[in-house]
Design a protein around this motif. Structure first.
Motif, PDB file in Angstrom:
ATOM      1  N   ARG A 156       0.838  -1.147  -0.024  1.00  0.00           N
ATOM      2  CA  ARG A 156       0.249   0.162   0.037  1.00  0.00           C
ATOM      3  C   ARG A 156       0.999   1.408  -0.181  1.00  0.00           C
ATOM      4  N   GLN A 157       0.295   2.352  -0.470  1.00  0.00           N
ATOM      5  CA  GLN A 157       1.011   3.508  -0.614  1.00  0.00           C
ATOM      6  C   GLN A 157       0.124   4.833  -0.042  1.00  0.00           C
ATOM      7  N   ALA A 158       0.148   5.296   1.110  1.00  0.00           N
ATOM      8  CA  ALA A 158      -0.488   6.313   1.545  1.00  0.00           C
ATOM      9  C   ALA A 158       0.085   7.801   0.784  1.00  0.00           C
ATOM     10  N   PRO A 159      -0.916   8.509   0.742  1.00  0.00           N
ATOM     11  CA  PRO A 159      -0.724  10.141   0.313  1.00  0.00           C
ATOM     12  C   PRO A 159       1.020  10.492   0.748  1.00  0.00           C
ATOM     13  N   ASP A 186      -4.773   3.313   7.655  1.00  0.00           N
ATOM     14  CA  ASP A 186      -4.921   2.213   6.860  1.00  0.00           C
ATOM     15  C   ASP A 186      -5.298   2.611   5.200  1.00  0.00           C
ATOM     16  N   THR A 187      -5.875   4.020   5.421  1.00  0.00           N
ATOM     17  CA  THR A 187      -6.080   4.740   4.064  1.00  0.00           C
ATOM     18  C   THR A 187      -4.813   4.891   3.088  1.00  0.00           C
ATOM     19  N   ALA A 188      -4.843   4.306   1.899  1.00  0.00           N
ATOM     20  CA  ALA A 188      -4.076   4.186   1.029  1.00  0.00           C
ATOM     21  C   ALA A 188      -4.403   3.740  -0.226  1.00  0.00           C
ATOM     22  N   GLN A 195      -3.039  -2.522 -10.801  1.00  0.00           N
ATOM     23  CA  GLN A 195      -3.278  -1.133 -10.966  1.00  0.00           C
ATOM     24  C   GLN A 195      -3.676  -0.402  -9.786  1.00  0.00           C
ATOM     25  N   GLY A 196      -3.832  -1.024  -8.534  1.00  0.00           N
ATOM     26  CA  GLY A 196      -4.210  -0.559  -7.224  1.00  0.00           C
ATOM     27  C   GLY A 196      -5.762  -0.332  -6.994  1.00  0.00           C
ATOM     28  N   THR A 197      -6.165  -0.298  -5.978  1.00  0.00           N
ATOM     29  CA  THR A 197      -7.614   0.110  -5.729  1.00  0.00           C
ATOM     30  C   THR A 197      -7.528   0.898  -4.231  1.00  0.00           C
ATOM     31  N   LEU A 198      -8.198   1.862  -4.170  1.00  0.00           N
ATOM     32  CA  LEU A 198      -8.247   2.976  -3.131  1.00  0.00           C
ATOM     33  C   LEU A 198      -8.941   2.619  -1.788  1.00  0.00           C
TER      34      LEU A 198
END
Length: 126
Positions: free
Chosen positions: A37-40, A89-91, A118-121
Motif C-alpha cells: 500500500r501507498q498512502a499520500p 490504513d487509508t492508502a 493497478q491499485g485500489t483505493l
C-alpha cells in the motif's frame, strides 16, 4: 500475468473491506503474491504476502491480527480481508505477483515482484 485489484472504497473507522486480486494467465498458481500500500506522501509499504502453496503467510506488524490474506488458485484470485480498519490504513492498495519455484516462500519487498496490479483505493474516515 496481468493483475486486477478491486474492492476498495470508503469505510468508517472500525469497518471492514475485502480486496480481491484477479490474475489472467495460467501461471498465477506458480506465483508468490503480495499486497502493498501507498498512502499520500508516503513510500510504498508491505502489507501481506502469501506463498505459492497458500500454506504460508506473512503480515506487516501494523496489520497483523486485523488483515488476512488468502488465495484460490482455481479462481486465480488472492484476497485481502481487512477488519477493524483505521484512518492509518487509508492508502492505495496494490497486489503483486512473481513466478517462483519454492512452494512456501513469502516475499516481503516490492523489488522481488515482477507483476503489479493497478491499485485500489481504500479510504477510512474517522
Amino acid at each position: 500475468v496481468q493483475l486486477q485489484a478491486s474492492g476498495g472504497g470508503l469505510v468508517q473507522t472500525g469497518g471492514l473491506l475485502r480486496l480481491s486480486c484477479v490474475a489472467s494467465g495460467r501461471t498465477f498458481s506458480k506465483c508468490a503474491v503480495g499486497w502493498f500500500r501507498q498512502a499520500p506522501g508516503k513510500e510504498r509499504e508491505f502489507v501481506a504476502a502469501i506463498s505459492k502453496s497458500g500454506g504460508r503467510t506473512h503480515y506487516a506488524e501494523s496489520v497483523k491480527d486485523r488483515f488476512t490474506i488468502s488465495r484460490d488458485n482455481a479462481k486465480n484470485t488472492v484476497a485481502l480481508q481487512m477488519n477493524n480498519l483505521g484512518p492509518e490504513d487509508t492508502a492505495a492498495y496494490y497486489c503483486a505477483a512473481v513466478p517462483i519455484s519454492n512452494w512456501n516462500l513469502v516475499l516481503l519487498f516490492g523489488h522481488q515482484y515482477d507483476y503489479w496490479g493497478q491499485g485500489t483505493l481504500v479510504t477510512v474516515s474517522s
